[in-house]
Each structure stands twice: as structure tokens, then as C-alpha cells.
Design an enzyme around this catalytic site. Sequence first.
Site, PDB file in Angstrom:
ATOM      1  CE1 TYR A  56      -4.322   0.838  -0.252  1.00 37.89           C
ATOM      2  CE2 TYR A  56      -4.383  -1.406   0.578  1.00 37.89           C
ATOM      3  CZ  TYR A  56      -5.004  -0.332  -0.050  1.00 37.89           C
ATOM      4  OH  TYR A  56      -6.296  -0.455  -0.482  1.00 37.89           O
ATOM      5  CD  GLU A  58      -4.787   5.279   0.922  1.00 34.99           C
ATOM      6  OE1 GLU A  58      -4.692   6.020   1.916  1.00 34.99           O
ATOM      7  OE2 GLU A  58      -5.800   4.607   0.661  1.00 34.99           O
ATOM      8  CG  ASP A 202      -9.103   9.884 -23.808  1.00 33.63           C
ATOM      9  OD1 ASP A 202      -8.111   9.125 -23.900  1.00 33.63           O
ATOM     10  OD2 ASP A 202     -10.208   9.507 -23.340  1.00 33.63           O
ATOM     11  CB  THR A 228      -5.430   3.284 -21.720  1.00 34.53           C
ATOM     12  OG1 THR A 228      -5.247   3.312 -23.140  1.00 34.53           O
ATOM     13  CG2 THR A 228      -6.881   3.590 -21.394  1.00 34.53           C
ATOM     14  CE  LYS A 231      -8.093   1.522 -24.614  1.00 35.38           C
ATOM     15  NZ  LYS A 231      -9.167   2.533 -24.683  1.00 35.38           N
ATOM     16  NE  ARG A 237      -7.796  -3.894 -18.943  1.00 43.64           N
ATOM     17  CZ  ARG A 237      -8.011  -4.159 -20.230  1.00 43.64           C
ATOM     18  NH1 ARG A 237      -7.329  -5.088 -20.851  1.00 43.64           N
ATOM     19  NH2 ARG A 237      -8.921  -3.493 -20.894  1.00 43.64           N
TER      20      ARG A 237
HETATM   21  C1  LIG Z   1     -10.151   2.856 -23.850  1.00 40.34           C
HETATM   22  C2  LIG Z   1     -10.481   4.289 -23.659  1.00 40.34           C
HETATM   23  C3  LIG Z   1     -10.750   4.850 -22.400  1.00 40.34           C
HETATM   24  C4  LIG Z   1     -11.030   4.034 -21.171  1.00 40.34           C
HETATM   25  O1  LIG Z   1     -10.162   3.168 -20.753  1.00 40.34           O
HETATM   26  P1  LIG Z   1     -10.544   2.004 -19.701  1.00 40.34           P
HETATM   27  O2  LIG Z   1      -9.200   1.595 -19.284  1.00 40.34           O
HETATM   28  O3  LIG Z   1     -11.316   0.992 -20.475  1.00 40.34           O
HETATM   29  O4  LIG Z   1     -11.338   2.629 -18.614  1.00 40.34           O
HETATM   30  C5  LIG Z   1     -10.898   6.215 -22.301  1.00 40.34           C
HETATM   31  N1  LIG Z   1     -10.832   6.993 -23.381  1.00 40.34           N
HETATM   32  C6  LIG Z   1     -10.640   6.493 -24.605  1.00 40.34           C
HETATM   33  C7  LIG Z   1     -10.586   7.413 -25.770  1.00 40.34           C
HETATM   34  C8  LIG Z   1     -10.463   5.132 -24.782  1.00 40.34           C
HETATM   35  O5  LIG Z   1     -10.298   4.643 -26.010  1.00 40.34           O
END
Ligand SMILES: *Cc1c(COP(=O)(O)O)cnc(C)c1O
Length: 418
Positions: A56, A58, A202, A228, A231, A237
Site C-alpha cells: 500500500y 497512498e 484523450d 491508457t 492499447k 492495463r
Molecule cells: C479505452 C479508452 C478509455 C477508457 O479506458 P478504460 O481503461 O477501459 O477505462 C478512455 N478513453 C478512450 C478514448 C479510450 O479509447
Amino acid sequence: MHEPAIPSLTGADPEVARLVQAEARRQFEKVRLIASENYVSTAVLEATGSVLTNKYSEGYAGRRYYEGQQVVDPVEELAVARAKALFGADHANVQPYSGSPANLAVYMAFLDPGDTVMGMALPAGGHLTHGWGVSATGKWFRSVQYGVRKDTGVVDLDEVRDLARAEHPKVIFCGGTAIPRTIDFPAFAEIADEVGAVLAADIAHIAGLVAGGAHPSPVGHAQVITTTTHKTLRGPRGAMILTDAAHAKPIDKAVFPGLQGGPHNHTTAAIAVALGEALEPSFGLYAHAIVQNARALAVALLDRGFDLVSGGTDNHLVLVDLTGKGIAGKPAAKALDRAGIEANYNTVPFDPRKPFDPSGVRLGTAAITTRGLTADHMPKIAEWIDRAVRVADDGPELDRIAAEVADLMAGYPMPGWA
Ligand SMILES: *Cc1c(COP(=O)(O)O)cnc(C)c1O
């Protein structure tokens, strides 16, 4: 066999171990075209599976609420330093549990409930957390949504500017989940500046392309960048938020203590490993190969009479409108899956069908590029896709395609499989 090997798990819980092995085999045998997925390296898997999960912590490095941070602090500092170096950002927060919580931190930092946020509509290619109605971000904030032009399938920046002038959002999100074209960060920045909004880029889908120089960077244009890590960036993750110096403090306070408790330190270590991999020159080659493969797949699909939203792709993603092929997205995705080709059904802009059974499928090339497939393989993949959607009701024929797919993939190693 899963790699690293899982003898302890096999001994202690054969039921779970069998499922893990089955998933590894499934990933090995398929052409995985889900645009948000990838294969992480064995090094990333090992970090994810490490004892850092036991700790932990925080707070932030040097300012924790629990003792015993002699190792966790340098792990997080390493991830932060690598994130800043890779993207050229002033500040990085590597603690968000995933992309959705990272975006919630943007709301927590710069909006009060009821304030106005602007983002791309989900059916046009935006994300739930950009203010879509069923999401907390659409329920608890006043959300205005922009889309794409019907004739081009591309975001209409005049519409974005007019909406922003009329609605005065405090935050504007750009980016999304099903955008096959380059995002014009300078143009969004100009609009955000004009109306005094924070621009949040994003880049969840394209972070690996940005890191590898295959897509323009939002750094210097967007004050806040969420992404994220799993991807195209090819990490575990998780998520990160990059900011300029002026927006660092409110973001850090929003992530902790605003929204989260203890960070997932095993994930932080794995993010550090993935960022280290992305800092290698070979990652730039990988990012460009992803785009080459997507372009080649798009061309091969167009040659077979498929309609593509926006007519093609600039990045890793191809959005196929199946209307002209006489099949809907869901049965097509199911047929493709049985044929060994993994994709997801997806809405297309101005989709006349319901979101649970829309007109399109979304394809991406990040995972198959990791496996080593090249542009030369894309005509074959397009042929399999074409065959599968034609014979969608013919199980045995779909199984024959799956065997051909598995045959091809057997020649390309998978990290995580020995
Ligand atoms: C995949 C994605 C997210 C969310 O990600 P999670 O890890 O599934 O919560 C947010 N914004 C965009 C543009 C995404 O493609």
C-alpha cells in the site's frame, strides 16, 4: 504454454490455471484485430505478476501515508521520469487505475457538478467518459457533444468552434475510441483558448503512435493529456495523465485523494517497463509499422468492396460500415470470431441501427503488428474477413477459415506463450 510458466498456479488452482492456459492459446491462434488490445512483453507480464501487488502506498513519492516505501518510491519515480521523457511533458501522474478513472480526474480537477463539458459523442467515435448520457460524466455534468460531418466522417471543427462559443465549456475533450483519422490538436487548442476552456486530449488509443512519432503529439497544445497504457502503448492495463506545469497540482489532488486510494504498484512497475521499451528506437519502427499495416488493411478491404468510415485511415484503426455487405455489425463480429478473427461490433456515424447491434465493425492493427505481421499479410486478412461475412451462417466454413488463420499465426511468436 503460458510464459512465464505457471507451475504454482497449476498446483494450487488447476481450474484457474486451465483457463489462463486456454486464454493464452486463444490469443496465440487468433488474428486479434480489436483496436484497443495488444500483446505486452514477457517483461511487462513479470512486473505485473510481482510482489509489488502486496504494498500500500497512498500518496506520492516522498509524501506517503504508509511506511516501507523504500522500493515503491523509486519504482513510481522511474515510471514518472520515463513518461515525461517519452512524451516531453512537464508532469506525469501514473496512478490512475485505468482510462475511465483518469478522465474522471480531469472532471474532479477542473469542473464542479453541473458545469459544462464538451466532448465527442459516443456514436461519432468519442468515449463514454467524454460526457455521454449513460456515464456519470453525462449525468453529473452538463454535457454538450460534437460529432463528425456526414459527408466526410471526420470531426467538423467549425461545429466544435460554434458549440464552444455558444456553450462556454470549462473543459473540452478531444480524442476518442473509433477515430480513424489524425486528431488536429492545434485546431482544438485554438478553440479552447478562445473560450477559456482547458483542453484535455484523450490519447488512449493512439498513445503508442504518438510516442513512436507516427501521430502528432498533443504536448504543447493540450494542457492535460490522458491515456491508457494498454492499447497501442503496449503496457499493462492502467493509465497516465500528463500535464503542463500549471495543471499538475489539481490533477494530482484529483487522482489522490480525490478519487482513488492506494496506487497499484505492480502496475506502476509494469508501466515503467513498458515506457522503457517505448523509449527504445525500435518502438518508433513498431509505431510506424502499425500505421502501415492499417493502411494496407484499409486498401485491401476497399478493394473487396467494403465501405470505410472517412474512406480509410491515418492511424491504427479502420472502421468498417457493413451496410453495403448486407450484414449487421454484431453477426459479422460473431462470424469473424468463429473464423479466428477477433473484432468488435461498433456504431458508425449516423448509424440507423441500435448501439447493441450497429452497422459497423472496428478493426485495429496494434496486436498483429506486435506478432510480426506486415503489410504483405493484409490482403489475406481482408480476404478472410470478406469470406467470413459472406458465409456468416455457415459454421463449418467459418471453422475452415479459423484453421487457416491458426496456421498463419503459428509462424509468429507471441510474448507470453512458449
Ligand atoms: C479505452 C479508452 C478509455 C477508457 O479506458 P478504460 O481503461 O477501459 O477505462 C478512455 N478513453 C478512450 C478514448 C479510450 O479509447
